[in-house]
Design a protein around this motif. Structure first.
Motif, PDB file in Angstrom:
ATOM      1  N   LEU A   1     121.700  62.114 -51.406  1.00  0.00           N
ATOM      2  CA  LEU A   1     120.498  61.626 -52.177  1.00  0.00           C
ATOM      3  C   LEU A   1     120.939  60.586 -52.966  1.00  0.00           C
ATOM      4  O   LEU A   1     122.136  60.789 -53.748  1.00  0.00           O
ATOM      5  N   THR A   2     120.235  59.721 -53.519  1.00  0.00           N
ATOM      6  CA  THR A   2     120.447  58.744 -54.735  1.00  0.00           C
ATOM      7  C   THR A   2     119.974  59.050 -55.953  1.00  0.00           C
ATOM      8  O   THR A   2     120.001  58.398 -57.051  1.00  0.00           O
ATOM      9  N   THR A   3     119.128  60.399 -56.127  1.00  0.00           N
ATOM     10  CA  THR A   3     118.941  60.864 -57.585  1.00  0.00           C
ATOM     11  C   THR A   3     119.441  62.425 -57.413  1.00  0.00           C
ATOM     12  O   THR A   3     119.599  62.834 -56.497  1.00  0.00           O
TER      13      THR A   3
ATOM     14  N   LEU B   1     118.860  66.612 -44.162  1.00  0.00           N
ATOM     15  CA  LEU B   1     117.961  65.383 -44.278  1.00  0.00           C
ATOM     16  C   LEU B   1     118.241  64.164 -43.437  1.00  0.00           C
ATOM     17  O   LEU B   1     119.524  64.013 -43.130  1.00  0.00           O
TER      18      LEU B   1
ATOM     19  N   HIS C   1     108.988  56.682 -50.210  1.00  0.00           N
ATOM     20  CA  HIS C   1     108.898  56.049 -51.630  1.00  0.00           C
ATOM     21  C   HIS C   1     109.805  54.760 -51.697  1.00  0.00           C
ATOM     22  O   HIS C   1     110.533  54.532 -50.486  1.00  0.00           O
TER      23      HIS C   1
ATOM     24  N   VAL D   1     111.661  59.842 -45.809  1.00  0.00           N
ATOM     25  CA  VAL D   1     112.748  60.961 -46.010  1.00  0.00           C
ATOM     26  C   VAL D   1     112.034  62.029 -44.964  1.00  0.00           C
ATOM     27  O   VAL D   1     110.828  62.381 -44.846  1.00  0.00           O
TER      28      VAL D   1
ATOM     29  N   GLN E   1     108.172  62.630 -46.947  1.00  0.00           N
ATOM     30  CA  GLN E   1     107.540  61.788 -48.127  1.00  0.00           C
ATOM     31  C   GLN E   1     108.411  60.297 -47.856  1.00  0.00           C
ATOM     32  O   GLN E   1     109.531  60.174 -47.095  1.00  0.00           O
TER      33      GLN E   1
ATOM     34  N   PRO F   1     119.434  65.978 -57.227  1.00  0.00           N
ATOM     35  CA  PRO F   1     120.668  66.646 -57.410  1.00  0.00           C
ATOM     36  C   PRO F   1     121.840  65.946 -56.579  1.00  0.00           C
ATOM     37  O   PRO F   1     122.799  66.635 -56.409  1.00  0.00           O
TER      38      PRO F   1
ATOM     39  N   HIS G   1     112.250  54.072 -48.629  1.00  0.00           N
ATOM     40  CA  HIS G   1     113.114  55.156 -48.073  1.00  0.00           C
ATOM     41  C   HIS G   1     112.100  56.231 -47.293  1.00  0.00           C
ATOM     42  O   HIS G   1     111.073  56.871 -48.148  1.00  0.00           O
TER      43      HIS G   1
ATOM     44  N   TRP H   1     122.053  58.821 -43.126  1.00  0.00           N
ATOM     45  CA  TRP H   1     121.254  57.460 -43.314  1.00  0.00           C
ATOM     46  C   TRP H   1     120.791  56.719 -41.980  1.00  0.00           C
ATOM     47  O   TRP H   1     122.051  56.543 -41.317  1.00  0.00           O
TER      48      TRP H   1
ATOM     49  N   HIS I   1     112.317  51.550 -53.561  1.00  0.00           N
ATOM     50  CA  HIS I   1     113.042  51.404 -55.010  1.00  0.00           C
ATOM     51  C   HIS I   1     113.024  49.913 -55.171  1.00  0.00           C
ATOM     52  O   HIS I   1     112.862  49.190 -54.033  1.00  0.00           O
TER      53      HIS I   1
HETATM   54  C1  7R1 Z   1     115.286  67.721 -54.598  1.00  0.00           C
HETATM   55  O1  7R1 Z   1     115.355  66.868 -53.693  1.00  0.00           O
HETATM   56  C2  7R1 Z   1     115.090  65.480 -53.875  1.00  0.00           C
HETATM   57  C3  7R1 Z   1     115.271  65.009 -55.134  1.00  0.00           C
HETATM   58  C4  7R1 Z   1     115.055  63.633 -55.271  1.00  0.00           C
HETATM   59  C5  7R1 Z   1     114.684  62.783 -54.068  1.00  0.00           C
HETATM   60  C6  7R1 Z   1     114.366  61.379 -53.982  1.00  0.00           C
HETATM   61  C7  7R1 Z   1     115.836  60.725 -54.175  1.00  0.00           C
HETATM   62  S1  7R1 Z   1     116.767  60.873 -52.921  1.00  0.00           S
HETATM   63  C8  7R1 Z   1     116.614  59.357 -52.164  1.00  0.00           C
HETATM   64  S2  7R1 Z   1     116.955  59.089 -50.600  1.00  0.00           S
HETATM   65  N1  7R1 Z   1     115.767  58.638 -52.752  1.00  0.00           N
HETATM   66  C9  7R1 Z   1     115.500  58.916 -53.850  1.00  0.00           C
HETATM   67  O2  7R1 Z   1     114.722  58.385 -54.982  1.00  0.00           O
HETATM   68  C10 7R1 Z   1     114.700  63.367 -52.817  1.00  0.00           C
HETATM   69  O3  7R1 Z   1     114.301  62.895 -51.684  1.00  0.00           O
HETATM   70  C11 7R1 Z   1     114.862  63.379 -50.568  1.00  0.00           C
HETATM   71  C12 7R1 Z   1     114.835  64.840 -52.434  1.00  0.00           C
END
Ligand code: 7R1
Ligand code: ZN
Length: 261
Positions: A198-200, A141, A94, A121, A92, A202, A119, A209, A96
């Protein structure tokens, strides 16, 4: 500065009330990239990106950002090379972003914020059977970070922007079946790389990176389109989706390497 947006954001969205430091965390993200402290590594390879645009599935608003998700059941969209030992599958991408152009990115360069950060991923399907397992592993990752700066209109991004009104509210999804995200990656091959997380939640320390040195340019209308999305579901009191970035984390015992001199 970003501090006030943090307090505001704190009030705005529960995600960033989550533990901002995790006990025992030694490789958390995002970080400030101090250009002069990064170390050129001549052994870093060029990053090879090969995406199949037909693996694109849909766009959805998950209440934190909007994600464009891909069919990751095969190796049709992958990256390889760079600092990576294996090839990694695109899952995916996304973004920020901030409420205003003064901040919004997660990483900073010499303490400068960009108005937004992309980002992309990817996960290590060579070693791990599922994405969920890869999320828990140190080499699970690989995330390509691309800074967005205010400037010229971005044609490729516009196809994405045109679909955003359809995912204004949390938990809405719209079909998006052909898109090549490599149009969002700058042509300059230069990047920084470091071991992070990860920046959220877990917040797992599973991300290699790869941060592109060159930003892409987008125009004000395109950034404003991000800011008209909502954290909230249809029928709830509207909260604009802005300032969805995590505060900077300590570098601790890490070196940021550069692929360029
Ligand atoms: C449960 O696994 C997850 C949860 C959240 C995210 C998104 C986070 S982590 C990142 S980098 N930027 C973001 O906003 C993940 O992305 C790999 C994977
Ligand atoms: Zn992210």
């Amino acid at each position: 500065g970003a501090c006030c947006s943090y307090r505001l954001r704190d009030a705005l969205h529960p995600l960033w009330q989550s533990p901002l430091t995790i006990p025992g965390g030694t490789r958390q993200s995002p970080i400030n990239i101090q250009w002069r402290d990064s170390v050129y590594d001549p052994f870093l390879k060029p990053l090879k990106i090969s995406y199949d645009p037909t693996t694109c599935l849909h766009i959805w608003n998950n209440g934190y950002s909007f994600l464009v998700e891909f069919d990751d059941s095969t190796d049709r969209s992958i990256i390889v090379g760079g600092p990576l030992e294996n090839q990694y599958r695109l899952k995916q991408f996304h973004f920020h972003w901030g409420a205003i152009n003064e901040w919004g990115s997660e990483h900073t360069v010499d303490s400068k914020f960009y108005p937004a950060e992309l980002h992309l991923v990817h996960w290590n399907a060579v070693v791990y059977p599922t994405f969920e397992e890869a999320v828990m592993e140190g080499n699970g990752l690989a995330v390509i970070g691309v800074f967005l700066k205010l400037g010229a209109h971005h044609e490729g991004l516009q196809t994405l922007v045109d679909a955003l009104p359809a995912v204004k509210h949390k938990d809405t999804v719209v079909e998006f079946d052909v898109f090549d995200p490599s149009c969002l990656i700058p042509s300059c091959p230069d990047y920084w790389t470091y071991a992070g997380s990860l920046t959220t939640p877990p917040l797992t320390e599973s991300v290699t990176w790869i941060i592109k040195k060159q930003p892409i340019e987008v125009d004000e209308n395109q950034l404003e389109a991000f800011r008209m999305l909502l954290f909230t579901s249809d029928g709830e009191e509207e909260k604009r989706m802005v300032d969805n970035f995590r505060p900077l984390q300590p570098l601790m015992n890490r070196t940021v390497r550069s692929s360029f001199q």
